[in-house]
Design a protein around this motif. Structure first.
Motif, PDB file in Angstrom:
ATOM      1  N   VAL A 197       0.828  -1.203   0.000  1.00 40.44           N
ATOM      2  CA  VAL A 197       0.000   0.000   0.000  1.00 40.44           C
ATOM      3  C   VAL A 197       0.867   1.260   0.000  1.00 40.44           C
ATOM      4  O   VAL A 197       0.587   2.219  -0.714  1.00 40.44           O
ATOM      5  CB  VAL A 197      -0.942   0.028   1.225  1.00 40.44           C
TER       6      VAL A 197
ATOM      7  N   ARG B  76       2.235   0.856  -7.064  1.00 37.28           N
ATOM      8  CA  ARG B  76       1.772  -0.277  -6.246  1.00 37.28           C
ATOM      9  C   ARG B  76       1.658  -1.582  -7.019  1.00 37.28           C
ATOM     10  O   ARG B  76       1.994  -2.650  -6.500  1.00 37.28           O
ATOM     11  CB  ARG B  76       0.407   0.046  -5.642  1.00 37.28           C
ATOM     12  N   ARG B  77       1.166  -1.518  -8.234  1.00 38.35           N
ATOM     13  CA  ARG B  77       0.982  -2.756  -9.000  1.00 38.35           C
ATOM     14  C   ARG B  77       2.313  -3.459  -9.230  1.00 38.35           C
ATOM     15  O   ARG B  77       2.399  -4.690  -9.172  1.00 38.35           O
ATOM     16  CB  ARG B  77       0.297  -2.443 -10.338  1.00 38.35           C
TER      17      ARG B  77
ATOM     18  N   GLU C 183      -2.703  -5.567   3.336  1.00 39.72           N
ATOM     19  CA  GLU C 183      -2.639  -5.905   1.918  1.00 39.72           C
ATOM     20  C   GLU C 183      -1.349  -6.657   1.602  1.00 39.72           C
ATOM     21  O   GLU C 183      -1.334  -7.534   0.733  1.00 39.72           O
ATOM     22  CB  GLU C 183      -2.726  -4.626   1.068  1.00 39.72           C
TER      23      GLU C 183
ATOM     24  N   PRO D   6     -11.903   9.717  -1.268  1.00 40.43           N
ATOM     25  CA  PRO D   6     -10.915   9.709  -2.361  1.00 40.43           C
ATOM     26  C   PRO D   6     -11.022  10.974  -3.203  1.00 40.43           C
ATOM     27  O   PRO D   6     -11.747  11.039  -4.197  1.00 40.43           O
ATOM     28  CB  PRO D   6     -11.299   8.462  -3.154  1.00 40.43           C
TER      29      PRO D   6
ATOM     30  N   LYS E 204     -10.331  11.127 -13.785  1.00 41.37           N
ATOM     31  CA  LYS E 204      -9.311  10.093 -13.901  1.00 41.37           C
ATOM     32  C   LYS E 204      -7.947  10.766 -13.836  1.00 41.37           C
ATOM     33  O   LYS E 204      -7.660  11.677 -14.613  1.00 41.37           O
ATOM     34  CB  LYS E 204      -9.460   9.323 -15.209  1.00 41.37           C
TER      35      LYS E 204
ATOM     36  N   ALA F 265      -5.943   6.443 -11.174  1.00 41.65           N
ATOM     37  CA  ALA F 265      -6.907   6.367 -10.072  1.00 41.65           C
ATOM     38  C   ALA F 265      -8.125   7.194 -10.432  1.00 41.65           C
ATOM     39  O   ALA F 265      -8.012   8.208 -11.143  1.00 41.65           O
ATOM     40  CB  ALA F 265      -6.286   6.862  -8.772  1.00 41.65           C
TER      41      ALA F 265
ATOM     42  N   ARG G  80      -5.772   5.044  -0.716  1.00 38.90           N
ATOM     43  CA  ARG G  80      -5.009   3.866  -1.144  1.00 38.90           C
ATOM     44  C   ARG G  80      -4.724   3.844  -2.639  1.00 38.90           C
ATOM     45  O   ARG G  80      -3.684   3.351  -3.061  1.00 38.90           O
ATOM     46  CB  ARG G  80      -5.739   2.594  -0.717  1.00 38.90           C
ATOM     47  N   SER G  81      -5.616   4.366  -3.432  1.00 40.48           N
ATOM     48  CA  SER G  81      -5.404   4.302  -4.878  1.00 40.48           C
ATOM     49  C   SER G  81      -4.350   5.282  -5.369  1.00 40.48           C
ATOM     50  O   SER G  81      -3.878   5.162  -6.502  1.00 40.48           O
ATOM     51  CB  SER G  81      -6.729   4.555  -5.608  1.00 40.48           C
TER      52      SER G  81
ATOM     53  N   ASN H 203      -1.213   5.686  -4.672  1.00 42.19           N
ATOM     54  CA  ASN H 203       0.100   5.125  -5.009  1.00 42.19           C
ATOM     55  C   ASN H 203       0.058   4.234  -6.245  1.00 42.19           C
ATOM     56  O   ASN H 203       1.105   3.738  -6.672  1.00 42.19           O
ATOM     57  CB  ASN H 203       0.692   4.370  -3.815  1.00 42.19           C
ATOM     58  N   ASN H 204      -1.141   4.051  -6.838  1.00 44.69           N
ATOM     59  CA  ASN H 204      -1.195   3.501  -8.188  1.00 44.69           C
ATOM     60  C   ASN H 204      -0.688   4.528  -9.194  1.00 44.69           C
ATOM     61  O   ASN H 204      -0.193   4.174 -10.268  1.00 44.69           O
ATOM     62  CB  ASN H 204      -2.631   3.120  -8.571  1.00 44.69           C
TER      63      ASN H 204
END
Length: 658
Positions: free
Chosen positions: A391, A396-397, A418, A574, A595, A603, A625-626, A628-629
């Motif tokens: 996280v 992140r992916r 996670e 978010p 987006k 994200a 959390r999203s 760091n995508n």
């Protein structure tokens, strides 16, 4: 009702707490009036810090992955299988295929033992979460003044004529320290904030330099040139106590106030006002992640130059102050590094010193930082202790895919994070109230956490887990007694050698390392010749696109594993914040769904238009959390610290699909 003293598990202030315990249950806590820094103050997070320990979803026994399912196993089986697999991987790939990495809420004793265990296995792949936040600070400070830590104390702030805060909002990240800002202003001191965003702290400031991200080095160099050109620097201090002035003054001449306005976006008269403000004494120069996670050690060096030029080091009410974000991030950074031993440089002499204490010679090959390991290595086995990089890490992916590729991933944690969901073995570890040990605050103060309650179920303290694993690996000399580990640690880590357990356990007295003086460097710096070093850094070409900046919310904490289990704290929305001009240019209105995209990921967030955000930047809370995508895995080339606050993004409105 029993009362037990402890240290708050959240930010690096290290506030003193008193826990009220009844029948092994912590009923409530309140601030310790005697603590030398917090002085009876506490923030909202700290006041409920005991609650997560009572969470219904605590891990209560070891878990093992069988295919895609986590099943219960015994401690004996889990530890024996982990040890067997570690030895097999070492034999097949070599010790460099194994890494041990820890979070910064671990105690000094836990981090030290983890680091020692890794080296007993033959690997220097050891690191902590200090890598991703303030390793640039430690690197620059060590090089320029001799010690990678704060040189003064937050308690000195009220004695200053001016406090400079770069890239940090204390109202959100370290709210207990606001008491010292209030005292400073009461004493007619000034606050200067350098930050692209109008934060809560910036709203308290007398002077706000709203700089474009990535331009701090030019700003500091231009100010340095102005100070020298106008004879506003401390000539005697520089001549007597600082090396490198002649070369520095020559290289700095091309950096002008006029050009600084164009590059940074700050008006000339404000830059000049700032320069004159810091030319007096005493002044404290302080900074946070907004500096380290954008410009890295080069930006930190450029700020330290200003403190040295003005002679604002080594005197009361002045100095260099680093706002550390976790309760033991300073101590973790002091003890756990892949390229340095805890007793000094990675050299044969220091290795032999360790051999006398440890009973084995540590390896001499430099290890991988945690960011190098998780963002692009061929390692096969990783042990994580209270660390949630799935996280907290950028891109992140990519991190998730790497963790899934490992032949062995072991996670010690109180909760099924996670990261733990990806592990082969999850070992339930104790909460901060269920064990004892010491932590180092941002003030260089080392204090002891006293155990208030026993862990539930089959949960074990980390020192016991590490010592049991060492037994299975047939490694000797690993104690589960934190007091014994503390004594060994301070024998090894010379900067901690002045401390005694009696001092560390007494909250009413300072117990600072490497000496008990609040202010360091009164007569000499901790460099080889006793002098500080000016270090010129060039301003790199700033990024020109829309820049995503991340930061803290006062009601949240890092990956939110604890806060999300605290009654009364609601989920963070978010949201991404935009300047009105950028929103108009992009055709985005308040509350639109947008987006956010970078070269690393995307994200979906809700847009909020805010006058606090600088044009050309957008802001999101790091706890979403999203996010760091989207944040990219661009690392500082020197320290391998991610540039969390410096990602180029594009934003587009998501049209109604219904």
């Amino acid at each position: 009702m029993l009362e037990t003293k402890s240290i708050c598990p959240y930010c690096g202030v290290g506030c003193g707490l008193i826990l009220e315990v009844d029948n092994n249950l912590i009923m409530r806590l309140y601030p310790d009036q005697d603590h030398v820094v917090s002085r009876g103050h506490i923030c909202g997070k700290g006041s409920t810090a005991h609650e997560p320990g009572n969470s219904w979803d605590r891990l209560l026994y070891p878990l093992k992955r069988e295919k895609d399912v986590m099943v219960r196993t015994s401690w004996d089986n889990a530890l024996q299988e982990i040890a067997t697999k570690l030895l097999e991987i070492r034999k097949r790939y070599g010790p460099e295929a194994i890494g041990f990495y820890g979070g910064c809420q671990n105690t000094l004793e836990e981090g030290y033992t983890m680091m020692k265990l890794a080296r007993a296995l033959g690997t220097n792949n050891v690191d902590s979460c200090a890598r991703v936040c303030h390793d640039p600070s430690a690197t620059a400070l060590k090089e320029m003044v001799g010690l990678g830590a704060t040189s003064t104390s937050v308690t000195e702030i009220p004695r200053s004529k001016a406090l400079v805060i770069v890239g940090e909002s204390l109202t959100e990240s370290h709210p207990v320290l606001v008491q010292y800002l209030s005292l400073l202003k009461k004493n007619n001191g000034k606050i200067a904030v350098i930050d692209p965003r109008t934060t809560g702290t910036a709203k308290m400031a007398d002077l706000h330099l709203k700089s474009r991200p990535g331009t701090d080095i030019y700003l500091f160099n231009a100010v340095a040139n102005f100070l020298i050109s106008n004879n506003l620097y401390d000539r005697k201090f520089v001549e007597d106590r600082v090396d490198g002035f002649e070369e520095f003054s020559r290289l700095i001449k091309s950096y002008t106030i006029q050009e600084a306005e164009r590059i940074t976006g700050i008006e000339q008269h404000i830059i000049v006002e700032f320069a004159r403000l810091i030319s007096q004494k005493p002044v404290i120069f302080s900074w946070g992640l907004g500096l380290t996670q954008t410009g890295g050690p080069k930006a930190v060096r450029s700020l330290i130059n200003l403190a040295l030029l003005t002679g604002n080091v080594g005197i009361d009410g002045a100095g260099l102050l680093v706002y550390r974000g976790q309760t033991n991030v300073q101590g973790s950074g002091d003890l756990i590094k892949p390229n340095v031993f805890p007793n000094g440089p990675m050299a044969l002499e220091t290795a032999k010193e360790l051999e006398k204490i440890w009973g084995f010679l540590p390896p001499m090959r430099e290890g991988k930082t945690v960011t190098e390991a998780l963002l692009g290595s061929d390692m096969k086995a990783i042990v994580l202790m209270n660390f949630n990089p799935a996280v907290s890490f950028p891109n992140r992916r990519k991190v998730e895919n790497f963790l899934k590729s490992l032949e062995l991933l072991v996670v010690m944690d109180p909760f099924m994070t996670e990261t733990a969901k990806l592990a082969h073995y999850v070992l339930p570890s104790a909460m901060w109230t269920e064990k004892e040990g010491s932590v180092t605050s941002l003030d260089r103060i080392v204090k002891w956490r006293f155990k208030a309650a026993s862990p539930p179920g089959e949960v074990k303290e980390e020192l016991e887990i590490l010592s049991l694993l060492a037994d299975r690996l047939e490694l000797k000399g690993f104690s589960r007694d934190p007091k014994e580990v503390f004594k060994e640690m301070k024998t090894v880590a010379k900067t901690y050698s002045n401390l005694t357990l009696d001092q560390v356990m007494d909250y009413s007295t300072p117990s600072r390392y490497p000496e008990n003086d609040t202010v360091l460097y009164r007569t000499r710096f901790y460099t080889s010749n006793g002098k500080a070093k000016l270090k010129f850094e060039e301003q790199p070409e700033p990024k020109s696109g829309l820049i995503l900046i991340t930061g803290r919310a006062v009601t949240r904490y890092n990956t939110d594993e604890m806060i999300s289990r605290t009654p009364g704290f609601s989920q963070l929305a978010p949201v991404i914040y935009l300047n009105l001009k950028d929103a108009q240019r992009l055709g985005i209105r308040d509350n639109d769904l947008v987006k956010v995209t970078s070269r690393c990921g995307m994200a979906i967030l809700n847009a909020r238009i805010s006058p606090d955000v600088l044009e050309g930047t957008v802001f999101a809370y790091m706890h979403v959390r999203s996010i760091n995508n989207v944040v990219c895995d661009e690392l500082d080339p020197e320290t391998k610290t991610p540039r969390y606050k410096y990602t180029e993004v594009s934003i587009s409105k998501i049209e109604n699909i219904y």
